[in-house]
Design an enzyme around this catalytic site. Sequence first.
Site, PDB file in Angstrom:
ATOM      1  N   GLY A  69       0.850  -1.315   0.099  1.00 11.11           N
ATOM      2  CA  GLY A  69      -0.067   0.058   0.064  1.00 11.11           C
ATOM      3  C   GLY A  69       0.690   1.242   0.021  1.00 11.11           C
ATOM      4  O   GLY A  69       0.635   2.127  -0.597  1.00 11.11           O
ATOM      5  N   SER A  79      -4.507   1.035  -7.792  1.00 10.26           N
ATOM      6  CA  SER A  79      -5.605   0.548  -8.731  1.00 10.26           C
ATOM      7  C   SER A  79      -6.763  -0.123  -8.084  1.00 10.26           C
ATOM      8  O   SER A  79      -6.437  -0.690  -7.083  1.00 10.26           O
ATOM      9  CB  SER A  79      -5.046  -0.003 -10.053  1.00 10.26           C
ATOM     10  OG  SER A  79      -4.492  -1.312  -9.665  1.00 10.26           O
ATOM     11  N   ASP A  86      -5.357  -7.436  -3.484  1.00 13.74           N
ATOM     12  CA  ASP A  86      -4.631  -7.522  -1.953  1.00 13.74           C
ATOM     13  C   ASP A  86      -5.938  -7.903  -1.166  1.00 13.74           C
ATOM     14  O   ASP A  86      -5.385  -8.766  -0.305  1.00 13.74           O
ATOM     15  CB  ASP A  86      -4.611  -5.981  -1.706  1.00 13.74           C
ATOM     16  CG  ASP A  86      -3.875  -5.803  -0.396  1.00 13.74           C
ATOM     17  OD1 ASP A  86      -3.084  -6.539  -0.180  1.00 13.74           O
ATOM     18  OD2 ASP A  86      -4.665  -5.240   0.550  1.00 13.74           O
ATOM     19  N   ASP A  90      -5.560 -11.622   0.669  1.00 10.86           N
ATOM     20  CA  ASP A  90      -5.656 -11.613   2.279  1.00 10.86           C
ATOM     21  C   ASP A  90      -6.425 -12.876   2.850  1.00 10.86           C
ATOM     22  O   ASP A  90      -6.250 -13.572   3.618  1.00 10.86           O
ATOM     23  CB  ASP A  90      -6.355 -10.412   2.737  1.00 10.86           C
ATOM     24  CG  ASP A  90      -5.455  -9.285   2.998  1.00 10.86           C
ATOM     25  OD1 ASP A  90      -4.192  -9.199   2.605  1.00 10.86           O
ATOM     26  OD2 ASP A  90      -5.990  -8.004   3.070  1.00 10.86           O
TER      27      ASP A  90
END
Length: 201
Positions: A69, A79, A86, A90
């Site tokens: 990030g 984007s 992401d 996770d």
Amino acid sequence: MLNVLRPAVTRVMTPLSRALARLGVSPDVITMIGTLGVAVSALAFYPTGRLTLGSLVITVFVLADLLDGVLARMTGKGSTWGAFLDSTLDRLSDAAIFSGLIGYFVLKDEPEILLAGVALFCLVAGALVSYAKARAEGLGMTANVGIAERGERIAVVLVVAFLSGLGVPYVLPAGLWLLAAASAVTVVQRMVHVYRQAVVR
């Protein structure tokens, strides 16, 4: 709750982000490396009982979740795809961590099936916490409430696994039971929050 630490972490990671930016490293690459590192470490170390070492290595790769990030903001390469990647990866990281712990409990000389079940509940409840937020946002509402967001859940499980590996008694079972309860409460909190937005106007 751990979001209050994000500015401090960002300051620490800024020099590394600058170095990566100069090398032309993409934030998406950092995201994928972090996820792969967490998954491999959790599934290699936890089931074999190396809880302390596993937690340390996993923590290093979890930091990539913050580094990507910082790098995205620094390079202007953030984007919609990056945000989706992401969040999706996770879930994979979470699954690997709790699956590793489930393997640890099941593969012990004297299997602890109840604790394996608690770890499984933590995995499912954690997924519900994230899904509730995503679904609410998809419907034009918010669900940014709850006592156990992802940062807190991962921090708790890594700390208690680390301490358990050092021989601290009862810390892993206590941590997992606490995490299970907190995750369940968070699911309810988010459902109530969305209900109030959708129905009680």
